[in-house]
Write an enzyme that holds these catalytic residues in place. Structure first.
Site, PDB file in Angstrom:
ATOM      1  N   GLU A 180       0.785  -1.190  -0.113  1.00 53.00           N
ATOM      2  CA  GLU A 180      -0.107   0.052   0.090  1.00 53.00           C
ATOM      3  C   GLU A 180       0.685   1.341   0.050  1.00 53.00           C
ATOM      4  OE1 GLU A 180      -2.930  -0.075  -0.300  1.00 53.00           O
ATOM      5  OE2 GLU A 180      -3.256  -2.277  -0.388  1.00 53.00           O
TER       6      GLU A 180
ATOM      7  N   ASP B  36       3.768  -3.989  -5.566  1.00 54.64           N
ATOM      8  CA  ASP B  36       4.426  -5.386  -5.374  1.00 54.64           C
ATOM      9  C   ASP B  36       5.889  -5.192  -5.312  1.00 54.64           C
ATOM     10  OD1 ASP B  36       2.203  -6.500  -5.009  1.00 54.64           O
ATOM     11  OD2 ASP B  36       2.033  -7.728  -6.820  1.00 54.64           O
TER      12      ASP B  36
HETATM   13 ZN   LIG Z   1      -2.436  -2.652  -4.672  1.00 52.97          ZN
END
Ligand SMILES: [Zn+2]
Length: 411
Positions: free
Chosen positions: A277, A358
């Site tokens: 996030e 990621d």
């Molecule tokens: Zn995401």
């Protein structure tokens, strides 16, 4: 363009859209693998996997029924001039154009919502229940409905009233003013979502002291990113499905973790999800998303401004005279193909952003912990592991799990 031509175009658009969506659903269902594939066996129990396949099938069938009912209702309403008929019913009681439009939309919204309630009940209390997701009580369901109506009347009524006021008083140039208003509103809604709207539906509590909080603080210090507004939300009030999100901008931003997420994940996995996030923030995805949505709204309002005062739009819906509210409905339907294309582009950007986030989590924290969290989330939510690429292209805002795991493994 004559009203007849406009009506024909609208009917073709909604029919094509319905067929297109059903075809996508169909090929998506067919692309599932029924035997547990080897690459998945490491983290998926056979029984759970079979359950996920069956969940996809039930969901697809249910979505076919609801879309078919709504398609047939819209088609008949349009073909027989139903929208115009409702206008004639209401018009004698309201001589104020804005009031008439608000009542018209209110009635339409309320009736269509009442008609969808049986479907919502079936989905929540039968399908979700059968697969062990549902936690919603009848009381919560009713309270949610009432709060939803209140918000729709308050926010929807306010924005719609402003839009109608601007159109009726400024004419074609309304779009610039309404665009600014929407931009301000979006910013405001973004800033105050977790303080004003979310607490109406859920309880938010600051994350308590402990192993998780310490781990998050350590990570936050290391990457020099303030993570002090962490809240836990009682998502378990409605469903066992888990989630996490950031909300707000600037100093007001908050991180919200579902209690269901905390319950099922290790501290490492939770910090990895947070790191993902944070990646969205650091890579400016949030700002980018905001800018894109403002531009999209501008384009839509501009196109709307070219059509909104064309009487033939109302006549196409079966009315005897022009009504801005009828034109808004006709415009909304005519705009469907464009909004679909915009949606696909939005999803392309969003999927790219997911890979970047990621990557950020892998670089600043731990890719393996992230992979393990993603696997767990996917298993717990019974997500589809083998969606059809065409379906992903159109509908997925996140890449499918196996693609994400692959990308993380290659980092
Ligand atoms: Zn995401």
């Amino acid at each position: 363009m004559s009203p007849e031509t406009i009506l024909t175009i609208i009917l073709v658009i909604i029919s094509a859209d319905f067929i297109f969506e059903q075809l996508l659903d169909y090929i998506n269902l067919k692309s599932g693998k029924y035997e547990l594939p080897e690459e998945v066996a490491a983290f998926y129990e056979k029984e759970k996997y079979t359950k996920s396949i069956s969940y996809q099938r039930v969901q697809t069938r249910f979505s076919f029924i609801t879309s078919a009912v709504s398609f047939i209702a819209s088609f008949l309403l349009l073909a027989f001039g139903g929208f115009g008929y409702i206008d004639e019913l209401l018009r004698p009681y309201f001589d104020h154009e804005i009031l008439l439009a608000l009542v018209y939309f209110g009635a339409l919204y309320f009736v269509s919502d009442l008609l969808t309630i049986p479907f919502q009940l079936y989905n929540t209390f039968v399908i979700e229940e059968r697969y062990g997701f549902n936690k919603t009580t009848a009381g919560t369901f009713i309270a949610d409905k009432l709060k939803g109506y209140m918000l729709a009347v308050l926010i929807g009524g306010l924005l719609l009233g402003l839009l109608l006021y601007l159109i009726l008083n400024i004419g074609q140039d309304f779009w610039i003013y309404f665009w600014i208003a929407i931009a301000v509103f979006t910013l405001f809604a973004n800033m105050f979502f977790t303080t004003l709207i979310l607490p109406l539906f859920n309880k938010l509590t600051p994350l308590e002291e402990g192993e998780l909080k310490t781990a998050i603080e350590d990570y936050s210090k290391r990457i020099n990113f303030p993570l002090d507004n962490i809240f836990v939300i009682d998502g378990s009030k409605r469903s066992n499905k888990a989630n996490a999100f950031f909300s707000g901008i600037g100093k007001k931003k908050k991180i919200v973790l579902y209690d269901t997420l905390i319950k099922n994940h290790s501290t490492e996995e939770l910090v990895a999800i947070l790191a993902h996030e944070v990646g969205h923030f650091k890579k400016k995805h949030i700002v980018l998303g905001f800018v894109i949505s403002i531009v999209q709204t501008g384009v839509m309002l501009f196109i709307m401004s070219r059509m909104i005062l064309n009487e033939n739009l109302s006549l196409a819906l079966g009315a005897e005279q022009m009504g801005v509210h009828l034109n808004l409905i006709a415009f909304g339907l005519l705009f469907t193909p464009i909004s679909k294309v915009i949606g696909v582009f939005g999803n392309i950007i969003s999927r790219r952003n997911e890979y970047e986030a990621d990557e950020y989590a892998n670089k600043t924290y731990n890719g393996q912990a992230l992979s393990s969290a993603l696997k767990k989330l996917s298993v717990d939510n019974l997500s589809n592991l083998y969606p059809h690429p065409a379906y992903v292209f159109v509908h997925y805002s996140h890449p499918p799990l196996l693609k994400r795991l692959d990308a993380i493994a290659r980092l």
